[in-house]
Design a protein around this motif. Structure first.
Motif, PDB file in Angstrom:
ATOM      1  N   PHE A 238     -24.403   7.389  29.720  1.00  0.00           N
ATOM      2  CA  PHE A 238     -24.348   6.280  30.545  1.00  0.00           C
ATOM      3  C   PHE A 238     -23.123   5.580  30.533  1.00  0.00           C
ATOM      4  CE2 PHE A 238     -24.929   1.792  30.248  1.00  0.00           C
ATOM      5  CZ  PHE A 238     -25.489   1.365  31.495  1.00  0.00           C
ATOM      6  N   ARG A 239     -22.500   5.359  29.439  1.00  0.00           N
ATOM      7  CA  ARG A 239     -21.371   4.546  29.268  1.00  0.00           C
ATOM      8  C   ARG A 239     -20.210   5.120  30.031  1.00  0.00           C
ATOM      9  NH1 ARG A 239     -21.969   3.257  22.730  1.00  0.00           N
ATOM     10  NH2 ARG A 239     -21.602   5.718  22.792  1.00  0.00           N
ATOM     11  N   ASN A 240     -20.251   6.661  30.020  1.00  0.00           N
ATOM     12  CA  ASN A 240     -19.215   7.338  30.710  1.00  0.00           C
ATOM     13  C   ASN A 240     -19.272   7.081  32.205  1.00  0.00           C
ATOM     14  OD1 ASN A 240     -17.870   8.149  28.162  1.00  0.00           O
ATOM     15  ND2 ASN A 240     -19.032  10.071  28.168  1.00  0.00           N
ATOM     16  N   GLU A 271     -21.018  -0.979  23.824  1.00  0.00           N
ATOM     17  CA  GLU A 271     -22.400  -0.993  24.055  1.00  0.00           C
ATOM     18  C   GLU A 271     -23.350  -0.218  23.488  1.00  0.00           C
ATOM     19  OE1 GLU A 271     -23.706  -3.675  25.482  1.00  0.00           O
ATOM     20  OE2 GLU A 271     -22.323  -4.443  26.735  1.00  0.00           O
ATOM     21  N   LYS A 272     -24.419  -0.809  22.989  1.00  0.00           N
ATOM     22  CA  LYS A 272     -25.463   0.180  22.127  1.00  0.00           C
ATOM     23  C   LYS A 272     -26.765   0.226  22.904  1.00  0.00           C
ATOM     24  CE  LYS A 272     -22.718   0.197  18.571  1.00  0.00           C
ATOM     25  NZ  LYS A 272     -21.984   1.579  18.315  1.00  0.00           N
ATOM     26  N   THR A 273     -26.893  -0.103  24.013  1.00  0.00           N
ATOM     27  CA  THR A 273     -28.084  -0.117  24.920  1.00  0.00           C
ATOM     28  C   THR A 273     -27.820  -0.218  26.292  1.00  0.00           C
ATOM     29  OG1 THR A 273     -30.171  -1.420  25.305  1.00  0.00           O
ATOM     30  CG2 THR A 273     -28.235  -2.850  24.927  1.00  0.00           C
ATOM     31  N   LEU A 274     -28.609   0.407  27.076  1.00  0.00           N
ATOM     32  CA  LEU A 274     -28.436   0.504  28.463  1.00  0.00           C
ATOM     33  C   LEU A 274     -28.914  -0.698  29.469  1.00  0.00           C
ATOM     34  CD1 LEU A 274     -28.548   3.559  27.924  1.00  0.00           C
ATOM     35  CD2 LEU A 274     -30.234   3.720  29.841  1.00  0.00           C
ATOM     36  N   GLU A 275     -29.419  -1.747  28.490  1.00  0.00           N
ATOM     37  CA  GLU A 275     -29.807  -3.053  28.964  1.00  0.00           C
ATOM     38  C   GLU A 275     -28.609  -3.787  28.771  1.00  0.00           C
ATOM     39  OE1 GLU A 275     -32.247  -1.169  27.580  1.00  0.00           O
ATOM     40  OE2 GLU A 275     -32.867  -0.666  29.554  1.00  0.00           O
ATOM     41  N   ILE A 276     -27.511  -3.753  29.473  1.00  0.00           N
ATOM     42  CA  ILE A 276     -26.476  -4.488  29.442  1.00  0.00           C
ATOM     43  C   ILE A 276     -26.417  -6.106  29.816  1.00  0.00           C
ATOM     44  CG2 ILE A 276     -23.732  -4.799  29.980  1.00  0.00           C
ATOM     45  CD1 ILE A 276     -23.656  -1.771  29.911  1.00  0.00           C
ATOM     46  N   SER A 277     -26.135  -6.942  29.245  1.00  0.00           N
ATOM     47  CA  SER A 277     -26.058  -8.271  29.524  1.00  0.00           C
ATOM     48  C   SER A 277     -24.595  -8.720  30.162  1.00  0.00           C
ATOM     49  CB  SER A 277     -26.299  -9.299  28.369  1.00  0.00           C
ATOM     50  OG  SER A 277     -26.234 -10.574  29.027  1.00  0.00           O
ATOM     51  N   SER A 288     -17.927 -14.106  41.864  1.00  0.00           N
ATOM     52  CA  SER A 288     -19.215 -13.743  42.167  1.00  0.00           C
ATOM     53  C   SER A 288     -19.622 -12.475  42.632  1.00  0.00           C
ATOM     54  CB  SER A 288     -20.166 -14.744  42.948  1.00  0.00           C
ATOM     55  OG  SER A 288     -19.472 -14.808  44.346  1.00  0.00           O
ATOM     56  N   THR A 289     -18.271 -12.020  43.456  1.00  0.00           N
ATOM     57  CA  THR A 289     -18.154 -10.564  44.184  1.00  0.00           C
ATOM     58  C   THR A 289     -18.220  -9.399  42.875  1.00  0.00           C
ATOM     59  OG1 THR A 289     -17.158 -11.487  45.868  1.00  0.00           O
ATOM     60  CG2 THR A 289     -17.091  -8.964  45.659  1.00  0.00           C
ATOM     61  N   SER A 290     -17.262  -9.699  42.155  1.00  0.00           N
ATOM     62  CA  SER A 290     -17.157  -8.652  40.986  1.00  0.00           C
ATOM     63  C   SER A 290     -18.453  -8.551  40.306  1.00  0.00           C
ATOM     64  CB  SER A 290     -15.847  -8.949  40.033  1.00  0.00           C
ATOM     65  OG  SER A 290     -16.014 -10.365  39.569  1.00  0.00           O
ATOM     66  N   LYS A 291     -19.041  -9.869  39.714  1.00  0.00           N
ATOM     67  CA  LYS A 291     -20.342  -9.677  39.269  1.00  0.00           C
ATOM     68  C   LYS A 291     -21.739  -9.002  40.032  1.00  0.00           C
ATOM     69  CE  LYS A 291     -19.173 -14.207  36.783  1.00  0.00           C
ATOM     70  NZ  LYS A 291     -19.741 -15.598  36.712  1.00  0.00           N
ATOM     71  N   ASN A 292     -21.598  -9.223  41.054  1.00  0.00           N
ATOM     72  CA  ASN A 292     -22.647  -8.630  41.964  1.00  0.00           C
ATOM     73  C   ASN A 292     -22.332  -7.270  41.900  1.00  0.00           C
ATOM     74  OD1 ASN A 292     -24.053 -10.884  42.579  1.00  0.00           O
ATOM     75  ND2 ASN A 292     -22.746 -11.282  44.464  1.00  0.00           N
ATOM     76  N   ILE A 293     -21.029  -6.777  42.026  1.00  0.00           N
ATOM     77  CA  ILE A 293     -20.969  -5.276  42.177  1.00  0.00           C
ATOM     78  C   ILE A 293     -21.239  -4.502  40.585  1.00  0.00           C
ATOM     79  CG2 ILE A 293     -18.846  -3.374  41.977  1.00  0.00           C
ATOM     80  CD1 ILE A 293     -17.660  -5.236  44.157  1.00  0.00           C
ATOM     81  N   PHE A 294     -20.858  -5.302  39.573  1.00  0.00           N
ATOM     82  CA  PHE A 294     -21.230  -4.875  38.494  1.00  0.00           C
ATOM     83  C   PHE A 294     -22.632  -4.710  38.144  1.00  0.00           C
ATOM     84  CE2 PHE A 294     -22.115  -5.593  33.975  1.00  0.00           C
ATOM     85  CZ  PHE A 294     -21.295  -5.094  33.337  1.00  0.00           C
ATOM     86  N   LEU A 295     -23.516  -5.627  38.622  1.00  0.00           N
ATOM     87  CA  LEU A 295     -24.975  -5.555  38.469  1.00  0.00           C
ATOM     88  C   LEU A 295     -25.515  -4.480  39.224  1.00  0.00           C
ATOM     89  CD1 LEU A 295     -25.855  -9.260  38.453  1.00  0.00           C
ATOM     90  CD2 LEU A 295     -25.913  -7.758  36.590  1.00  0.00           C
ATOM     91  N   ASP A 296     -25.207  -4.286  40.391  1.00  0.00           N
ATOM     92  CA  ASP A 296     -25.669  -3.149  41.274  1.00  0.00           C
ATOM     93  C   ASP A 296     -25.215  -1.889  40.784  1.00  0.00           C
ATOM     94  OD1 ASP A 296     -26.451  -4.854  43.112  1.00  0.00           O
ATOM     95  OD2 ASP A 296     -24.781  -5.183  44.470  1.00  0.00           O
ATOM     96  N   VAL A 297     -24.015  -1.565  40.353  1.00  0.00           N
ATOM     97  CA  VAL A 297     -23.486  -0.379  39.864  1.00  0.00           C
ATOM     98  C   VAL A 297     -24.100  -0.036  38.600  1.00  0.00           C
ATOM     99  CG1 VAL A 297     -21.529   0.993  38.782  1.00  0.00           C
ATOM    100  CG2 VAL A 297     -21.214  -0.368  40.800  1.00  0.00           C
ATOM    101  N   LEU A 298     -24.488  -0.975  37.616  1.00  0.00           N
ATOM    102  CA  LEU A 298     -25.285  -1.111  36.431  1.00  0.00           C
ATOM    103  C   LEU A 298     -26.749  -0.490  36.808  1.00  0.00           C
ATOM    104  CD1 LEU A 298     -25.632  -1.537  33.482  1.00  0.00           C
ATOM    105  CD2 LEU A 298     -26.406  -4.083  34.211  1.00  0.00           C
ATOM    106  N   SER A 299     -27.300  -1.235  37.694  1.00  0.00           N
ATOM    107  CA  SER A 299     -28.656  -0.758  38.004  1.00  0.00           C
ATOM    108  C   SER A 299     -28.702   0.722  38.638  1.00  0.00           C
ATOM    109  CB  SER A 299     -29.352  -1.766  39.163  1.00  0.00           C
ATOM    110  OG  SER A 299     -30.586  -1.384  39.654  1.00  0.00           O
TER     111      SER A 299
END
Length: 643
Positions: A238-240, A271-277, A288-299
């Motif tokens: 996941f991290r990679n 990170e030690k989990t897939l549920e990243i904060s 906000s744009t970079s945060k939204n991209i981060f969250l979308d890619v994370l999901s």
């Protein structure tokens, strides 16, 4: 009384001229073999017929040989044949006579004793062919091979006194058909040496390991804390992937150059989990744009990784269910940690779908867990191990709840990478029937003799197993999956690793033995009597370990087919008496159900021996949770639930 005196004083003269004490058990076994080999006899009614012939033969010997000192083997066989004819069992007589003539011909053809004994293998194949008629060719060859291997071991490898005890049903030698292969029995496989950051690669490694373990070890394996292995691999994968996906999306959106991506990558790798904060990345994601991209890619990444995990867990479990090693009836058990993992959710979903009844799930329990409750309510074969005090994630079991934590060479308490080398089972029911309402000192003396016999039989096999070299194996001693295997150098015998294994002395028919000796039907009295017998055996086992510096374990035999085997032989001698009116010898758990102090007895027995503790529980969530907490409070080590 007269009968006992006659048999006590009677000497049997063998064909070689050797003189041995009269042993009525051999007569029972010979008669049983004749009936078993007859197609025309109904096996369901054989027990009464065998016992009838057996008693008539003994009565004849008592009458005719009362004042004689010796009897020839040939005379005993003549008496059996005459009795079979008089009783009207003509086809059984013919089978007995036919086999007798075959044995005589073999002895004439081969001058060496072991050679004509080995011919038994070929003869047995012919006699047993009727049992294999519906098998596929591969199964047929496998069964033939097992027969030859077994008879070879009995003729050339195993000492005659152990063979006699095995044939007479006093002991049972585990996997005797694999004796000549020098294989060990079972293992709790240490998976911590598997390093991978790719889920598919990890699965392929596991399949490779299982295949080779099945080729190199004749028994079952427990994959220790499999969920933790997959959790670590999944997290690395996941991290990679998350880093690669983020870099691609930020680049496409033209934002990569405005981020400290090196710092972002370093943080993700920690990170030690897939549920990243996202809150811990506020200093890097400044808009906000970079945060939204981060969250979308994370999901997106998390979803794809979990899909990959599910695909691979399904592949592994279906391989375990359908593996060709099932030809030998070998098991693979899945051990799960007490932690909450993504693997668990996927594992239980798939195991319900594929319905693999042969795979035992071993679950380490600490607190309330919905996965476990559902598994029990759905009647999944699950063993629950309770974690408290010295019981921790390092402890694990085989499917018969045998903990492999003994280690006479170290104070380290762990099951990781430990092996069960082999097992010999004692028929306690036979002893109980023999000494019913008789001298208990004589009972314990013969029990000690049987324990010594079993111990020496295990040592003989251990010495045979320890003779092989590391290079004789592809996986077991080469990938650090066994305790101290990494210390084993090339061209060295495997003794250094095997000495950490366990030689297991198990028992069958303890409750029947206790019932006969205690002369009581009261469950608590029977269980108390059983405890005294097990305590006696435990002391002897501890002495063997200390004196010989080899790990010995004491367990109740969980394989019902062995109890059934003993019972069938005992019925030939004692008939269908009340104590033997069952299909197999029952276990400790069967008597715990009727005890007024079942939890206290369960704990006492678990302190003395390993046994397949089974507890009944209503099929509803609250009842299961209540039972789990009660068992944990009562300091029960482990239990298998039956809804």
């Amino acid at each position: 009384m007269k009968e006992n005196e006659v048999f006590k004083n009677l000497i049997v003269v063998k064909r070689s001229g050797q003189r041995v004490n009269f042993n009525s058990v051999k007569i029972a076994v010979a008669i049983k073999h004749a009936f078993d080999n007859d197609n025309d006899e109904d096996s369901a009614s054989n027990e009464k017929k065998i016992n009838k012939v057996y008693n008539l033969v003994l009565e004849y010997i008592v009458t005719v040989y009362e004042n004689r000192k010796t009897i020839n083997v040939e005379d005993i066989q003549d008496i059996i044949e005459d009795t079979l004819k008089k009783c009207g069992y003509i086809t059984v007589f013919q089978k007995f006579n036919e086999y007798r003539l075959q044995r005589a011909a073999s002895r004439e053809a081969f001058s060496v004793k072991e050679q004509h004994k080995f011919v038994k293998a070929v003869e047995k194949i012919g006699l047993n062919a009727k049992n294999y008629q519906e098998n596929k060719p591969a199964d047929l060859m496998f069964n033939f091979g097992k027969t030859v291997s077994q008879e070879f071991a009995k003729a050339y490898l195993i000492e005659s006194k152990y063979n006699r005890a095995f044939e007479e049903g006093r002991i049972y030698i585990e996997n005797i058909n694999a004796y000549a292969l020098k294989t060990t029995s079972s293992a709790i496989v240490d998976l911590s040496s598997i390093i991978s950051d790719d889920i598919s690669d990890c699965t392929e490694k596991l399949i490779y390991i299982i295949k080779n373990f099945k080729e190199e070890q004749f028994g079952e394996q427990t994959l220790m804390n499999l969920d933790l292995l997959y959790e670590n691999v999944t997290l690395a994968c996941f991290r990679n992937k998350f880093i690669i996906d983020l870099e691609m999306f930020f680049k496409v959106m033209g934002l990569l150059e405005f981020l400290d991506f090196t710092k972002l990558k370093e943080k993700i790798m920690l990170e030690k989990t897939l549920e990243i904060s996202i809150y811990s990345y506020q200093d890097i994601l400044l808009n906000s744009t970079s945060k939204n991209i981060f969250l979308d890619v994370l999901s997106f990444t998390r979803e794809k990784i979990l899909e990959e995990l599910e695909k691979n867990v399904r592949k592994l479990l279906e391989f375990i269910k359908n593996g060709t090693y099932r030809l030998a009836n070998h098991k693979v058990n899945i051990s799960l940690s007490s932690e909450d993992t993504h693997f668990k959710k996927i594992y239980f979903k798939i195991i319900y779908e594929i319905q693999d009844q042969d795979c035992t799930t071993i679950y380490k329990y600490q607190n309330n867990n919905d996965f476990l409750v559902e598994a029990i309510s759905k009647k999944l074969d699950v063993i629950v191990l309770f974690l408290y005090n010295h019981l921790n994630e390092e402890m694990d079991v085989l499917s018969n709840m045998l903990y492999l934590d003994e280690n006479v060479f170290s104070d380290e308490i762990t099951s990781r990478g430990k092996m069960k080398l082999s097992t010999v089972t004692i028929n306690l029911a036979r002893l109980g029937l023999k000494y019913h309402q008789k001298n208990m000192d004589a009972f314990y003396q013969e029990l000690e003799e049987l324990l010594e016999l079993s111990k020496n039989s295990l040592i003989q096999r251990y010495e045979y197993q320890a003779n092989l070299y590391k290079e004789n194996y592809t996986v077991i001693f080469n990938d650090n999956m066994l305790y101290e295997a990494k210390k084993l150098e090339s061209n060295r015998r495997v003794r250094k690793v095997l000495r950490n294994g366990v030689l297991n002395i198990s028992f069958s028919g303890l409750m029947e033995c206790s019932k006969a000796l205690a002369s009581s039907n009261d469950a608590d009295k029977i269980l108390d009597f059983g405890l005294s017998i097990v305590a006696f055996m435990k002391e002897k086992i501890k002495k063997y370990t200390n004196d010989l510096k080899i790990n010995f374990a004491l367990s109740e035999e969980a394989d019902k087919s062995i109890g059934k085997h003993f019972l069938a032989l005992d019925k030939t001698m004692y008939g269908n008496i009340e104590l033997l009116k069952k299909d197999y010898y029952e276990g400790i758990s069967d008597y715990l159900k009727d005890s007024t102090k079942k939890y206290q007895y369960a704990r006492k027995y678990q302190d003395l021996c390993y046994f397949n503790l089974v507890m009944d529980v209503p099929r509803n969530r609250q009842a299961i949770l209540t039972s789990l907490e009660l068992l944990k409070r009562e300091k029960i080590k482990g239990v298998r639930f039956k809804c």
